[in-house]
Design a protein around this motif. Structure first.
Motif, PDB file in Angstrom:
ATOM      1  N   TYR A  85       0.831  -1.249   0.080  1.00 41.68           N
ATOM      2  CA  TYR A  85      -0.019   0.060   0.030  1.00 41.68           C
ATOM      3  C   TYR A  85       1.164   1.074  -0.121  1.00 41.68           C
ATOM      4  O   TYR A  85       1.767   1.344   0.669  1.00 41.68           O
ATOM      5  N   ASP A  86       0.503   2.152  -0.916  1.00 36.29           N
ATOM      6  CA  ASP A  86       1.327   3.459  -0.993  1.00 36.29           C
ATOM      7  C   ASP A  86       0.872   4.336   0.178  1.00 36.29           C
ATOM      8  O   ASP A  86       0.107   5.356  -0.118  1.00 36.29           O
ATOM      9  N   VAL A  87       1.496   4.348   1.254  1.00 32.66           N
ATOM     10  CA  VAL A  87       1.362   5.140   2.471  1.00 32.66           C
ATOM     11  C   VAL A  87       2.415   5.741   2.688  1.00 32.66           C
ATOM     12  O   VAL A  87       3.834   5.239   2.377  1.00 32.66           O
ATOM     13  N   ARG A  88       2.645   7.116   3.085  1.00 32.67           N
ATOM     14  CA  ARG A  88       3.762   7.830   3.177  1.00 32.67           C
ATOM     15  C   ARG A  88       3.929   8.161   4.598  1.00 32.67           C
ATOM     16  O   ARG A  88       5.475   8.454   5.036  1.00 32.67           O
ATOM     17  N   LYS A  89       3.111   8.205   5.621  1.00 37.52           N
ATOM     18  CA  LYS A  89       3.299   8.448   7.000  1.00 37.52           C
ATOM     19  C   LYS A  89       2.464   7.469   7.813  1.00 37.52           C
ATOM     20  O   LYS A  89       1.278   7.167   7.536  1.00 37.52           O
ATOM     21  N   VAL A  90       3.127   6.816   8.902  1.00 36.58           N
ATOM     22  CA  VAL A  90       2.178   6.015   9.775  1.00 36.58           C
ATOM     23  C   VAL A  90       2.713   6.341  11.245  1.00 36.58           C
ATOM     24  O   VAL A  90       3.622   6.631  11.716  1.00 36.58           O
ATOM     25  N   TYR A  91       1.246   6.057  11.772  1.00 34.82           N
ATOM     26  CA  TYR A  91       1.503   6.461  13.104  1.00 34.82           C
ATOM     27  C   TYR A  91       0.595   5.333  13.835  1.00 34.82           C
ATOM     28  O   TYR A  91      -0.385   4.881  13.877  1.00 34.82           O
ATOM     29  N   VAL A  92       1.353   4.681  15.013  1.00 36.86           N
ATOM     30  CA  VAL A  92       0.790   3.573  15.901  1.00 36.86           C
ATOM     31  C   VAL A  92       1.350   3.611  17.244  1.00 36.86           C
ATOM     32  O   VAL A  92       2.217   3.901  17.789  1.00 36.86           O
ATOM     33  N   ALA A  93       0.386   3.839  18.078  1.00 35.50           N
ATOM     34  CA  ALA A  93       0.304   3.920  19.743  1.00 35.50           C
ATOM     35  C   ALA A  93      -0.652   2.838  20.522  1.00 35.50           C
ATOM     36  O   ALA A  93      -1.648   2.813  19.844  1.00 35.50           O
ATOM     37  N   HIS A  94      -0.027   2.339  21.146  1.00 30.20           N
ATOM     38  CA  HIS A  94      -0.776   1.447  22.003  1.00 30.20           C
ATOM     39  C   HIS A  94      -0.536   1.616  23.572  1.00 30.20           C
ATOM     40  O   HIS A  94       0.542   1.711  24.052  1.00 30.20           O
ATOM     41  N   ARG A  95      -1.918   1.701  24.330  1.00 29.36           N
ATOM     42  CA  ARG A  95      -1.640   1.829  25.823  1.00 29.36           C
ATOM     43  C   ARG A  95      -1.194   0.579  26.521  1.00 29.36           C
ATOM     44  O   ARG A  95      -1.642  -0.390  26.268  1.00 29.36           O
ATOM     45  N   THR A  96      -0.696   0.803  27.808  1.00 27.77           N
ATOM     46  CA  THR A  96      -0.408  -0.248  28.707  1.00 27.77           C
ATOM     47  C   THR A  96      -1.098   0.201  29.900  1.00 27.77           C
ATOM     48  O   THR A  96      -1.330   1.452  29.942  1.00 27.77           O
ATOM     49  N   GLY A  97      -1.400  -0.747  30.770  1.00 24.26           N
ATOM     50  CA  GLY A  97      -2.043   0.026  32.098  1.00 24.26           C
ATOM     51  C   GLY A  97      -3.479  -0.090  32.152  1.00 24.26           C
ATOM     52  O   GLY A  97      -4.127  -0.615  31.277  1.00 24.26           O
ATOM     53  N   ARG A  98      -4.171   0.731  32.752  1.00 21.01           N
ATOM     54  CA  ARG A  98      -5.401   0.662  32.941  1.00 21.01           C
ATOM     55  C   ARG A  98      -6.089   1.717  32.018  1.00 21.01           C
ATOM     56  O   ARG A  98      -5.586   2.894  31.760  1.00 21.01           O
ATOM     57  N   VAL A  99      -7.184   1.370  31.271  1.00 21.46           N
ATOM     58  CA  VAL A  99      -7.781   1.995  30.149  1.00 21.46           C
ATOM     59  C   VAL A  99      -9.394   2.161  30.608  1.00 21.46           C
ATOM     60  O   VAL A  99     -10.015   1.045  30.302  1.00 21.46           O
ATOM     61  N   ASP A 100      -9.849   3.227  31.029  1.00 21.78           N
ATOM     62  CA  ASP A 100     -11.160   3.222  31.299  1.00 21.78           C
ATOM     63  C   ASP A 100     -12.057   3.414  30.136  1.00 21.78           C
ATOM     64  O   ASP A 100     -12.017   3.554  29.093  1.00 21.78           O
ATOM     65  N   VAL A 101     -13.236   3.214  30.506  1.00 21.39           N
ATOM     66  CA  VAL A 101     -14.509   3.235  29.305  1.00 21.39           C
ATOM     67  C   VAL A 101     -14.446   4.527  28.646  1.00 21.39           C
ATOM     68  O   VAL A 101     -14.510   5.588  29.301  1.00 21.39           O
ATOM     69  N   CYS A 102     -14.409   4.472  27.370  1.00 20.72           N
ATOM     70  CA  CYS A 102     -14.411   5.603  26.417  1.00 20.72           C
ATOM     71  C   CYS A 102     -12.946   6.062  26.370  1.00 20.72           C
ATOM     72  O   CYS A 102     -12.823   7.007  25.672  1.00 20.72           O
ATOM     73  N   GLU A 103     -11.923   5.635  27.070  1.00 21.25           N
ATOM     74  CA  GLU A 103     -10.437   6.099  26.667  1.00 21.25           C
ATOM     75  C   GLU A 103     -10.015   5.108  25.674  1.00 21.25           C
ATOM     76  O   GLU A 103     -10.490   3.966  25.174  1.00 21.25           O
ATOM     77  N   THR A 104      -8.960   5.770  24.791  1.00 22.01           N
ATOM     78  CA  THR A 104      -8.611   5.094  23.770  1.00 22.01           C
ATOM     79  C   THR A 104      -7.098   4.229  24.187  1.00 22.01           C
ATOM     80  O   THR A 104      -6.298   4.490  24.970  1.00 22.01           O
TER      81      THR A 104
END
Length: 156
Positions: A85-104
């Motif tokens: 796929y012809d993508v030029r920029k990519v961003y990936v972020a993943h949380r650790t720890g507690r993630v409350d309802v409606c949080e990403t």
């Protein structure tokens, strides 16, 4: 460039910004990284904690990760998909720890000259990250908790 701090592990290059962090995720940071003049297609996926699963009330999620390996595997996934796929920029972020309802808990974003590549790339990246990255999720309910399969990476 690779960084490791007390709250975040990741890589940053001219094309990729990938990190695992206990900090709250910020979609504006993703958008800032992937927005460039040559790209008219931007796709962003934000995975958030929902309040129910199979008729159970979810209180919050808790993520654990083998952070350095997770970042390397996410980078590998991003590079593999970029071959198709012809993508030029990519961003990936993943949380650790507690993630409350409606949080990403995860953001995957990409920019491309055309929307189809950006949309497909992001969708496939999310699926492959859930399948391969050493990140584990525990769902906390009113009546207890359970570890959920989020990674088929045993032996990785």
């Amino acid at each position: 460039k690779q960084w490791i701090s007390t709250q975040s592990t990741g890589i940053m290059s001219s094309k990729y910004q990938i990190h695992v962090t206990s900090d709250s995720l910020n979609v504006s940071e993703a958008l800032d990284h992937i927005t460039i003049p040559s790209c008219g297609g931007i796709s962003i996926f934000c995975g958030t904690t929902r309040d129910t699963f199979q008729d159970k009330t979810v209180l919050y999620l808790e993520y654990e990760a083998y952070e350095a390996m997770a970042v390397k595997e996410m980078e590998r996934i991003c590079q593999e998909l970029a071959e198709s796929y012809d993508v030029r920029k990519v961003y990936v972020a993943h949380r650790t720890g507690r993630v409350d309802v409606c949080e990403t808990s995860i953001i995957v974003a990409a920019s491309s000259p055309h929307r189809d590549d950006a949309i497909t790339y992001v969708s496939k990246a999310v699926d492959k990250i859930k399948e391969r990255a050493p990140v584990w999720k525990k769902e906390w309910y009113e009546d207890g908790s359970v570890w959920k399969e989020n990674c088929k990476c045993s032996g990785t």
